[in-house]
Design a protein around this motif. Structure first.
Motif, PDB file in Angstrom:
ATOM      1  N   TYR A  80       0.855  -1.179   0.000  1.00 39.07           N
ATOM      2  CA  TYR A  80       0.000   0.000   0.000  1.00 39.07           C
ATOM      3  C   TYR A  80       0.899   1.240   0.000  1.00 39.07           C
ATOM      4  O   TYR A  80       2.008   1.233   0.554  1.00 39.07           O
ATOM      5  CB  TYR A  80      -0.871   0.046   1.261  1.00 39.07           C
ATOM      6  CG  TYR A  80      -2.098  -0.831   1.216  1.00 39.07           C
ATOM      7  CD1 TYR A  80      -2.018  -2.192   1.506  1.00 39.07           C
ATOM      8  CD2 TYR A  80      -3.338  -0.307   0.889  1.00 39.07           C
ATOM      9  CE1 TYR A  80      -3.149  -2.998   1.470  1.00 39.07           C
ATOM     10  CE2 TYR A  80      -4.476  -1.106   0.857  1.00 39.07           C
ATOM     11  CZ  TYR A  80      -4.365  -2.455   1.147  1.00 39.07           C
ATOM     12  OH  TYR A  80      -5.488  -3.248   1.109  1.00 39.07           O
ATOM     13  N   GLN A 136       0.918   5.265   1.240  1.00 36.54           N
ATOM     14  CA  GLN A 136       0.222   6.187   2.124  1.00 36.54           C
ATOM     15  C   GLN A 136       0.925   7.545   2.122  1.00 36.54           C
ATOM     16  O   GLN A 136       2.043   7.672   2.620  1.00 36.54           O
ATOM     17  CB  GLN A 136       0.141   5.641   3.550  1.00 36.54           C
ATOM     18  CG  GLN A 136      -0.717   6.500   4.473  1.00 36.54           C
ATOM     19  CD  GLN A 136      -0.857   5.942   5.881  1.00 36.54           C
ATOM     20  OE1 GLN A 136      -0.012   5.192   6.360  1.00 36.54           O
ATOM     21  NE2 GLN A 136      -1.937   6.311   6.559  1.00 36.54           N
ATOM     22  N   GLY A 151      -0.934  12.078   6.106  1.00 33.95           N
ATOM     23  CA  GLY A 151      -2.268  12.562   6.446  1.00 33.95           C
ATOM     24  C   GLY A 151      -3.397  11.951   5.627  1.00 33.95           C
ATOM     25  O   GLY A 151      -4.543  12.407   5.728  1.00 33.95           O
ATOM     26  N   GLU A 152      -3.065  10.943   4.840  1.00 33.60           N
ATOM     27  CA  GLU A 152      -4.097  10.335   4.001  1.00 33.60           C
ATOM     28  C   GLU A 152      -4.250   8.845   4.299  1.00 33.60           C
ATOM     29  O   GLU A 152      -3.512   8.273   5.096  1.00 33.60           O
ATOM     30  CB  GLU A 152      -3.766  10.546   2.526  1.00 33.60           C
ATOM     31  CG  GLU A 152      -3.762  12.008   2.120  1.00 33.60           C
ATOM     32  CD  GLU A 152      -3.488  12.202   0.642  1.00 33.60           C
ATOM     33  OE1 GLU A 152      -3.260  13.355   0.254  1.00 33.60           O
ATOM     34  OE2 GLU A 152      -3.511  11.222  -0.126  1.00 33.60           O
ATOM     35  N   ALA A 153      -5.215   8.232   3.629  1.00 37.55           N
ATOM     36  CA  ALA A 153      -5.468   6.806   3.811  1.00 37.55           C
ATOM     37  C   ALA A 153      -4.487   5.975   2.997  1.00 37.55           C
ATOM     38  O   ALA A 153      -4.004   6.415   1.948  1.00 37.55           O
ATOM     39  CB  ALA A 153      -6.891   6.482   3.359  1.00 37.55           C
ATOM     40  N   PRO A 154      -4.185   4.756   3.437  1.00 39.26           N
ATOM     41  CA  PRO A 154      -3.409   3.839   2.594  1.00 39.26           C
ATOM     42  C   PRO A 154      -4.212   3.505   1.341  1.00 39.26           C
ATOM     43  O   PRO A 154      -5.433   3.281   1.414  1.00 39.26           O
ATOM     44  CB  PRO A 154      -3.246   2.594   3.472  1.00 39.26           C
ATOM     45  CG  PRO A 154      -3.516   3.047   4.863  1.00 39.26           C
ATOM     46  CD  PRO A 154      -4.501   4.165   4.742  1.00 39.26           C
ATOM     47  N   PHE A 188      -4.232   0.950  -2.174  1.00 38.31           N
ATOM     48  CA  PHE A 188      -3.732  -0.329  -2.678  1.00 38.31           C
ATOM     49  C   PHE A 188      -2.819  -0.125  -3.875  1.00 38.31           C
ATOM     50  O   PHE A 188      -3.120   0.629  -4.801  1.00 38.31           O
ATOM     51  CB  PHE A 188      -4.927  -1.196  -3.081  1.00 38.31           C
ATOM     52  CG  PHE A 188      -4.559  -2.424  -3.865  1.00 38.31           C
ATOM     53  CD1 PHE A 188      -4.835  -2.498  -5.220  1.00 38.31           C
ATOM     54  CD2 PHE A 188      -3.953  -3.497  -3.239  1.00 38.31           C
ATOM     55  CE1 PHE A 188      -4.506  -3.633  -5.944  1.00 38.31           C
ATOM     56  CE2 PHE A 188      -3.619  -4.635  -3.958  1.00 38.31           C
ATOM     57  CZ  PHE A 188      -3.891  -4.706  -5.321  1.00 38.31           C
ATOM     58  N   LEU A 197       3.754   0.621   2.582  1.00 39.39           N
ATOM     59  CA  LEU A 197       3.463  -0.346   3.627  1.00 39.39           C
ATOM     60  C   LEU A 197       3.371  -1.749   3.040  1.00 39.39           C
ATOM     61  O   LEU A 197       2.611  -1.973   2.091  1.00 39.39           O
ATOM     62  CB  LEU A 197       2.126  -0.010   4.314  1.00 39.39           C
ATOM     63  CG  LEU A 197       1.904   1.429   4.755  1.00 39.39           C
ATOM     64  CD1 LEU A 197       0.499   1.591   5.332  1.00 39.39           C
ATOM     65  CD2 LEU A 197       2.935   1.834   5.782  1.00 39.39           C
ATOM     66  N   PHE A 248       0.609  -5.394   9.124  1.00 41.35           N
ATOM     67  CA  PHE A 248       1.432  -4.431   8.405  1.00 41.35           C
ATOM     68  C   PHE A 248       2.828  -4.320   9.001  1.00 41.35           C
ATOM     69  O   PHE A 248       3.010  -4.431  10.227  1.00 41.35           O
ATOM     70  CB  PHE A 248       0.777  -3.040   8.471  1.00 41.35           C
ATOM     71  CG  PHE A 248      -0.379  -2.854   7.540  1.00 41.35           C
ATOM     72  CD1 PHE A 248      -1.653  -3.264   7.905  1.00 41.35           C
ATOM     73  CD2 PHE A 248      -0.201  -2.272   6.304  1.00 41.35           C
ATOM     74  CE1 PHE A 248      -2.733  -3.103   7.045  1.00 41.35           C
ATOM     75  CE2 PHE A 248      -1.267  -2.092   5.430  1.00 41.35           C
ATOM     76  CZ  PHE A 248      -2.532  -2.512   5.801  1.00 41.35           C
ATOM     77  N   GLY A 307       6.141  -1.633   9.484  1.00 38.96           N
ATOM     78  CA  GLY A 307       6.146  -0.267   9.978  1.00 38.96           C
ATOM     79  C   GLY A 307       6.141   0.794   8.895  1.00 38.96           C
ATOM     80  O   GLY A 307       6.004   1.981   9.189  1.00 38.96           O
TER      81      GLY A 307
END
Lengths: 109, 116
Positions: A35, A37, A40-43, A45, A87, A99, A101
């Motif tokens: 993923y 990221q 400040g945002e979402a992961p 795909f 990630l 996940f 780190g």
């Protein structure tokens, strides 16, 4: 249990190639995800591997070796917008994702 | 837009309070999840529900209680908030229905919880 390791940070130049390694030790394995990221945002795909080998998707490729517990994500022709965290995540029973780190990639001009 | 949405985006509250975070997905998925991402950016699964049934329940304090009124919604209620609960909470959803299956999880925008 699950243990997933990836480097904390990498720096590369715009237009270059960067390879992010991920090693894992898990009690179950239904595949490995990558993923992206942004801060400040979402992961979001990027890729999924369940069989050994290389999966290519445009500038991004992901490789898996199940026998070695190893994967890498290859980012080619780096662009400034590729600066983000990447990630690595292993899927086990119940679609449970564990996940690592995350690897922060900084692309410099 | 088809997506996973969460409210609120930001939540600032005092220790000891009770708060809820709501999540909705209109992707037609059967499974929904809650994750916690701490200050060191580790993303950890908390819960998952498949068609309103609890599937994954990690070692989470019982002050955290998920509630799924229907398969498109999974809310997270937190009682007696503590400083250590400060984190970003992400909701996610996927299509997989089998405990043996794997499917891509799609994440909501996250809720940044700050406990003072």
């Amino acid at each position: 249990g699950q243990n997933i390791d990836q480097p904390t940070e990498m720096t590369a130049t715009e237009g270059a190639i960067v390879q992010i390694n991920c090693t894992y030790q898990t009690s179950g394995f239904n595949g490995l995800f990558w993923y992206q990221q942004h801060a400040g945002e979402a992961p979001t795909f990027l890729s999924y591997n369940v069989l050994d080998g290389l999966e290519e998707k445009g500038r991004f490729s992901s490789f898996l070796s199940r026998s070695k517990g190893y994967s890498y994500l290859l980012l080619k022709e780096l662009q400034m917008k590729d600066s983000a965290s990447y990630l690595c995540a292993v899927s086990a029973a119940g679609n449970k994702l564990t996940f690592g780190g995350g690897t922060r990639v900084l692309v410099k001009p | 837009d088809t997506a996973v949405s969460q409210t609120p985006k930001y939540l600032v509250t005092q220790m000891g309070n009770d708060k809820s975070i709501k999540c909705e997905q209109n992707l037609g998925h059967d499974t929904m999840y809650w994750y916690k991402q701490d200050s060191k950016k580790f993303l950890k699964i908390m819960f998952s529900y498949n068609n309103k049934e609890l599937i994954i329940n990690e070692t989470v304090p019982n002050r955290f209680s998920p509630k799924s009124p229907d398969k498109a919604h999974l809310n997270l209620h937190i009682n007696s908030l503590e400083l250590g609960d400060s984190a970003v909470y992400f909701c996610a959803s996927s299509q997989v229905t089998s405990s043996l299956g794997t499917d891509t999880q799609y994440f909501g925008p996250g809720t940044r919880l700050t406990v003072l």
